[in-house]
Design an enzyme around this catalytic site. Structure first.
Site, mmCIF file in Angstrom:
data_model
loop_
_atom_site.group_PDB
_atom_site.id
_atom_site.type_symbol
_atom_site.label_atom_id
_atom_site.label_comp_id
_atom_site.label_asym_id
_atom_site.label_seq_id
_atom_site.Cartn_x
_atom_site.Cartn_y
_atom_site.Cartn_z
ATOM 1 N N GLU A 760 0.841 -1.197 0.000
ATOM 2 C CA GLU A 760 0.000 0.000 0.000
ATOM 3 C C GLU A 760 0.879 1.251 0.000
ATOM 4 O OE1 GLU A 760 -3.093 -0.003 2.957
ATOM 5 O OE2 GLU A 760 -3.434 2.146 2.743
ATOM 6 N N ARG A 838 -7.171 2.237 14.712
ATOM 7 C CA ARG A 838 -8.089 1.111 14.479
ATOM 8 C C ARG A 838 -7.971 0.096 15.614
ATOM 9 N NH1 ARG A 838 -11.397 -1.463 10.524
ATOM 10 N NH2 ARG A 838 -11.207 0.263 9.084
ATOM 11 N N GLU A 1226 -10.631 -8.460 5.452
ATOM 12 C CA GLU A 1226 -9.937 -8.461 6.737
ATOM 13 C C GLU A 1226 -10.681 -9.159 7.876
ATOM 14 O OE1 GLU A 1226 -9.605 -4.198 6.108
ATOM 15 O OE2 GLU A 1226 -7.574 -4.331 6.879
#
Ligand SMILES: Cc1cc2nc3c(=O)[nH]c(=O)nc-3n(C[C@H](O)[C@H](O)[C@H](O)COP(=O)(O)OP(=O)(O)OC[C@H]3O[C@@H](n4cnc5c(N)ncnc54)[C@H](O)[C@@H]3O)c2cc1C
Ligand code: FES
Length: 1290
Positions: A760, A838, A1226
């Site tokens: 990413e 997160r 995920e």
């Protein structure tokens, strides 16, 4: 005979004169696929496709060389040397299962046919591609079978419809006639390759080239030359020397030529063991068992026994056995004289043997065993398949019966992995001789054994306490095994409880079975249908192109990076003269050469593309070298000499916390209720404090990072093809460092061989490095990283540290949680803050906690920057939670499931960041799973098993999850797409997402097909490109199908609206006719679609908001069995249930769940990163030790749960995403922690055996070391206390 071998290790000239078949030759999309290719494609066994050709070749070689259809066991065994990071292996095994011979009657014509005439596979009971395509009745009669003896033709050319078998490769007749000849070839750097055909010629060559390496399999020499950079001048290939390939038997034993391959030896040993008296072949059977777990099939097909012996590796699996079995090595000198040397005396020092440079190993003599002689092998590795041992052993004892007693007349106890040479325990041998085999003797012998084995605290390889414990455990197992076999009796000698026999029950793995249970809710022509991955046929045939396959333009150069060797230092000087004078050199560039801006970073620009003054981690890029070949570029880079002034380095999170070393502005807090008040009040019956360490994980995508960059119009534009999840980031970085506008930089990505978050952000600096060289030299430049460099420099899943204080009532209701949470950001911020956030959001997992305070910070350490990885911090946060939940259960002596249930959130619960739970489905999932796995009886059976078995324990766990879907950074929740309808009715879709195996393009194409009401085959997605769809968000956060699917739908609907007036004029017979009519009416058939995720937003100032559009819920049940003496474990069962709404493509979704679960299993129980840090002082500071498949072990096919069931929750549409679906990538990852907690559950039983009932920590990964050392017993107590905790790099 065809055999599968590793192309990367087999020198080209070693196959001279042989028939070499690669995946391209097996079948292809134009000529027709081979049945094995067809079957794998149609069984959803290929996701990113990078591993796929390897699997095809393994099974093809097996089928081609088998005289009769292989068994299922043989099929799985043949796949053990292949790795896949995407699929979870189950569909691969299922695809090949059809080639196993099961029941012939099942394979006859028409025996199994579904209602629609589909072929139903006899093995899976499902429609399957190995049956005939309907519609060709003539051929059907001939071919409606899928057993190997008639497995073809089942496949047809897409182009001309011809049958595949017409083209099955024959063995070339000219090779049958061809005679082998002597070869002498000269290669690069003066290397000579000799292929003698006579023994004397080998000896002559050896006399002429005393330093020459002999080569058979090249599995050792190849590694030395490729990875250890050893340079040899002469290689003598001895595989064709008759004397070295002999295998002969006589009355005394068997003589095995040094060049005999391991797979050949295995076959002969099996035959011999079946024919000779049982007692004579104890050594043979021990060798068979050891070879079974020696590497994978491909290595065993190539590697020779001589190569293994003469390499003299201290961890060779066979050398301890040769020594224990009393084997003799026959050594021949230049004059042809043969001398023998006892194996026991052959190994003189680290990789030093009793052989002069003029001598070679001729053969090994293995004596038959005498009556009452017993030989046994032992091996414990990180992973059972294809892994070198941590400790192995060969043990032998010879008895004579005196009166009623068994007295030892000879013994050999030999260990590998505890010294620089295989260690012969002489003191123990002397002690044993003359004694009676009894429990008392065993105990005394253990004391002597400890004197024999001396491992220093800082011994290379670490794990000292574990290794020492293993030596005693193995001896104990040997003792019991001999007791069990003595005198041919199968009953246990008195004094040994039958439950102790669990120590010697051999591991037998049954074949993987499983079910996939889902509803199909179709929407239009394609949505909801379990379509196969659109590229699967190209992938199984090796035709799918990845970045590194892109043909390089003429005049291209290859790049290699100049990397820091210090974790923290000032650069004093750089001497690049060595590089400049090395062969093929074309250019070298450092920070000073960068035309644009050297400061980069995906969120804040806190990194330098090329380090200018300071380096802050090992592996940091200092410059780039380009040369005419990849090898020359790497050589040149190695010849850059850099002087450093070393500075103190922070090499763990604990150091960082101690030194207050944090990334700036990363302190975050979430609050709910009043934690302090709750702790002070008397509401909590108990308050517990603790610390959870969460280990990191390497992405291990099978395709390493790669970029090809070229200039256009003399540097006015720059284009590139990159292996990335974020082409836009590549475009942005390249424009930034070159000082070019983004409009002049284009990045394209067709597909990538896995990303998992690792491509990413941490691939953009690689493209930018290549771009610097390309731009400044105005030539195309390719940069493809070697695996070790990729692992070393591109960052991993963050390790985390959680310090919790939790208050709860006596019935288990949690009232307050005070959590400090840290992640290891490494030397730049990258995405670490979002990952920490997160983790903080997910620190409640699925539990309602009235009072919560979570403080988080990102640690600054001198390691390469850590980055996104499937789950993005969520799994780490939830793992910390489940640790304290499990601890509460132990504290209250309740089951963890009870604690979980009592604390579950429910519809309407308000989370610690203000979001309200809506459409809560966890309760349904939990109850359904609890019923289907029969938790109550599973617990009873496990308890029963554990009470009957002292040294094997089983454990179970049922774990829930809730995963928030959306990027938590609001602006990233946007997506664009471009849809083009052509006049022939075909549709080209381009969107901002990248296909990395997850099936994104397939799902998106299904959405377009349904929207236009056309077949899926009419829709094509070619690539992702920054000049078609601008400013695309990276393909990440599981949200790409939701977002890009919606953007594509938007574009399709715009076109549908434009077509409608034309469509309403008359009935068009096809979409093509309609499209053409629209064209004639000058209707724009191209549209840009756009989507933003509605109703989300979070304010960190208030700590309140709606960060997630919705949640994906799931739960998993796991059952494991551990060997408490060695730490070996396997997962006997895993059941996973997930709520995916109305799945867009249930087959792809099941594949994602299985893949995520197995990847999660790696994180939970297998994959350990070992860094040069305070926990591992034997590794140079800041270096990654586990930087390759050799010592970093991802799950292999044998790590898949024996029963692996996947269910999708039925009848639960999701109103908040496209076509009522839910995101999948995920959410299932964390569910594999059920394996970790099941292991812990098993350990609890083991500890109870020795009276330890207190809570204990078990860090992930729960490797054999952690499992073994958490099971204290009489063997560990010599070295550690019961609270010993193995070291972990965090
Ligand atoms: C992926 C992988 C997995 C592996 N797993 C295991 C494992 O589980 N257990 C284990 O023990 N090992 C393992 N190994 C190591 C492997 O055993 C050895 O690499 C192999 O046995 C060597 O055989 P070879 O024919 O390939 O040797 P080569 O590489 O061809 O030669 C190795 C060395 O032996 C010397 N040599 C070869 N033949 C003779 C001879 N007749 N006389 C004198 N010297 C000779 C050569 O000069 C050279 O130095 C693994 C290796 C790989 C790459
Ligand atoms: S499909 Fe196996 S690695 Fe991607």
């Amino acid at each position: 005979m065809h055999q599968a071998i590793n192309a990367c290790l087999a020198p080209l000239y070693s196959v001279e004169g042989m028939h070499v078949i690669t995946v391209e030759g097996v079948g292809n999309c134009r000529r027709g696929l081979h049945p094995v290719q067809e079957s794998l494609a149609c069984s959803h066994g290929s996701q990113c496709g990078f591993c796929t050709p390897g699997f095809i070749m393994s099974i093809y070689a097996l089928l081609r060389s088998s005289q009769e259809p292989p068994t299922l066991e043989q099929i799985e065994e043949s796949l053990a040397g292949n790795l896949c990071r995407c699929t979870g292996y189950r569909p691969i095994v299922d695809a090949f299962r059809v080639f196993a011979k099961t029941n012939d009657s099942l394979y006859v014509n028409g025996a199994l046919e579904g209602h629609s005439g589909q072929f139903i596979c006899p093995s899976t009971g499902k429609p399957c591609s190995c049956g005939l395509k309907p519609g060709n009745e003539d051929e059907k009669l001939k071919t409606d079978r899928c057993s190997v003896d008639d497995y073809s033709p089942v496949s047809y050319s897409d182009t001309d419809g011809t049958i595949f078998t017409n083209k099955e490769l024959i063995f070339p007749p000219e090779l049958l006639l061809r005679k082998l000849t002597y070869l002498c070839l000269t290669g690069l750097n003066g290397l000579n390759w000799y292929r003698p055909l006579k023994l004397q010629h080998v000896l002559d060559l050896k006399a002429r080239h005393p330093d020459a390496k002999l080569v058979v399999g090249n599995t050792e020499v190849g590694i030395e030359m490729r990875l250890k950079r050893m340079e040899y001048r002469a290689l003598i290939y001895i595989a064709h020397i008759p004397e070295l390939n002999q295998l002969s038997l006589n009355d005394e034993g068997m003589e095995i030529g040094a060049a005999v391959k391991l797979s050949e030896l295995m076959k002969v040993l099996q035959t011999v063991s079946g024919k000779r008296p049982l007692y004579e072949t104890s050594s043979c059977r021990a060798l068979i068992e050891q070879i079974k777990w020696f590497a994978g099939t491909q290595i065993r097909n190539a590697a020779s026994i001589g190569g293994n012996i003469c390499t003299a590796s201290p961890i060779s699996d066979l050398n301890p056995l040769w020594m224990a079995a009393g084997a003799k090595f026959c050594i021949i000198d230049g004059k042809g004289n043969i001398r023998t040397c006892l194996a026991e005396k052959f190994f003189l020092g680290y990789r030093k043997v009793d052989m002069a440079s003029s001598e070679i190993l001729h053969s090994v003599f293995l004596p038959w065993n005498k009556q009452y002689e017993f030989v046994k092998e032992f091996k414990q590795a990180h992973r059972r398949d294809d892994d070198i041992a941590i400790v192995n052993a060969g043990m032998r004892v010879l008895f004579e019966q005196r009166d009623t007693k068994w007295v030892i007349s000879d013994a050999s106890i030999v260990y590998g992995g505890v010294a620089p040479v295989p260690l012969f325990a002489y003191k123990t041998k002397l002690f044993l001789i003359g004694k009676t085999w009894s429990k008392e003797l065993m105990q005394d012998a253990l004391e002597v054994l400890q004197e024999d084995i001396v491992l220093k605290e800082n011994a290379p390889g670490g794990m000292v306490e574990f290794r020492k414990s293993l030596t005693l455990s193995f001896f104990f197992k040997f003792f019991l095994w001999v007791c069990h076999h003595i005198d041919g009796q199968t009953s246990c000698p008195s004094g040994i409880p039958s439950s102790h026999l669990s120590a010697i029950q051999p591991f037998h793995r049954t074949s993987v079975t499983g079910s996939q249970d889902f509803d199909i809710t179709k929407h239009g022509t394609a949505v909801g249908s379990p379509e196969v991955h659109l590229s699967s046929k190209l992938q199984v045939s090796g035709e799918a192109e990845y970045t590194d396959d892109t043909p390089v333009p003429p005049n291209s150069l290859y790049a290699a990076l100049v990397l820091s060797k210090k974790p923290h230092a000032r650069i004093l000087s750089i001497d690049d003269s060595g590089a400049k004078s090395s062969p093929g050199f074309a250019g070298i560039f450092f920070a000073k050469d960068i035309p644009g801006n050297n400061n980069i970073g995906p969120v804040i620009a806190d990194e330098e593309l090329f380090a200018s003054e300071f380096v802050t981690c090992v592996g940091q890029v200092i410059g780039v070298v380009v040369a005419d070949t990849h090898e020359n570029a790497k050589n040149a880079a190695r010849r850059v000499h850099i002087e450093y002034d070393e500075l103190p380095a922070i090499l763990s999170m604990k150091d960082a916390i101690h030194c207050n070393s944090f990334h700036p502005n990363t302190e975050k807090c979430l609050r709910k209720g009043d934690v302090d008040l709750c702790f002070q009040s008397d509401q909590c019956d108990k308050i517990m404090e603790g610390e959870v360490q969460v280990g990191g994980q390497e992405h291990f995508y099978l395709e390493p990072n790669s970029s090809l960059v070229w200039t256009v119009d003399n540097g006015n534009e720059v284009h590139m093809v990159s292996s990335t999840q974020a082409p836009q980031k590549h475009q942005k970085y390249v424009s930034h460092v070159l000082g070019l506008p983004m409009s002049k930089v284009v990045c394209k990505t067709k597909r990538i061989g896995g990303g998992f978050g690792g491509k990413e952000t941490r691939s953009a600096f690689l493209a930018a490095s290549a771009a610097i060289a390309s731009y400044l030299l105005n030539r195309p430049v390719k940069l493809t990283l070697d695996r070790d460099i990729d692992m070393m420099i591109t960052g991993q899943r963050h390790s985390f540290l959680g310090k919790y204080k939790v208050g709860f009532t006596n019935n288990g209701k949690v009232l307050a949680l005070d959590l400090e949470i840290y992640n290891n950001g490494g030397n730049s911020l990258d995405l670490s803050l979002a990952i920490l956030e997160r983790a903080m959001f997910h620190s409640d997992n699925v539990y309602e906690i009235p009072n919560v305070r979570i403080n988080g910070r990102v640690c600054y350490t001198n390691f390469p920057s850590n980055t996104a990885f499937r789950g993005f911090g969520g799994p780490q946060g939830m793992l910390i939670t489940e640790n304290w939940v499990q601890r509460i259960a132990m504290e209250l002596k309740k089951s963890p499931e009870e604690i979980r249930e009592i604390n579950f959130q429910r519809e309407g619960s308000v989370l610690h960041y203000g979001q309200k739970i809506e459409h809560f489905t966890l309760d349904r999932i939990w109850n359904e799973l609890k019923t289907s796995c029969d938790l109550y009886n599973a617990r009873k059976e496990v308890d029963q098993f554990n009470s009957n078995n002292r040294w094997k324990k089983r454990g179970i766990a049922l774990i829930p999850t809730k995963f928030g879907i959306s990027f938590t950074t609001k602006f990233m929740n946007q997506a664009g797409a471009l849809v083009q309808v052509y006049t022939d009715g075909t549709v080209l879709v381009t969107h901002g997402g990248v296909e990395m195996g997850q099936g994104l393009h397939t799902k998106v194409a299904q959405i377009a097909a349904s929207s236009f009401n056309i077949p899926l085959s009419s829709v094509f997605i070619s690539e992702t490109s920054t000049d078609k769809v601008p400013n695309a968000t990276p393909t990440a956060a599981s949200a790409s199908s939701d977002m890009y699917g919606a953007a594509v739908l938007d574009a399709c609907e715009q076109i549908n609206v434009r077509m409608k007036p034309i469509a309403s004029t008359r009935n068009y017979s096809s979409f093509a006719e309609l499209a053409n009519a629209c064209y004639m009416e000058r209707i724009d058939l191209s549209a840009h679609g756009f989507f933003i995720t509605p109703d989300i937003g979070f304010d960190w100032k208030t700590g309140q908001g709606i960060p997630f559009r919705y949640f994906t819920y799931g739960a998993a049940f796991a059952e494991v069995e551990i060997d408490t003496l060695t730490g070996d474990f396997h997962t006997t069962k895993a059941d996973v249930t997930l709520d995916l709404g109305f799945s867009l493509n249930p087959a792809i979704d099941v594949g994602q769940i299985e893949g995520a679960f197995i990847q999660g299993l790696g994180w939970a129980a297998l994959e350990e990163l070992k860094w040069g840090d305070p926990a591992h002082r034997w590794i140079p500071a800041g270096f990654l030790y586990t930087c390759g498949p050799g010592n970093y072990k991802i799950p292999s096919v044998n790590d898949v749960p024996l029963k692996f069931n996947i269910s999708l929750l039925k009848g639960a549409p999701n109103a908040k995403a496209i076509h009522s679906s839910k995101a999948v990538g995920e959410p299932p990852f964390f569910l594999a922690s059920a394996v970790l907690f099941a292991i812990k559950d098993a350990i609890v039983s083991a500890r109870a055996e020795v009276g330890c009932s207190d809570w204990f920590p078990l860090d992930n990964p729960a490797t054999p070391e952690r499992i073994r050392m958490a099971c204290p017993d009489e063997f560990t107590k010599a070295f550690v206390d019961s609270d010993f905790r193995p070291k972990l790099s965090i």
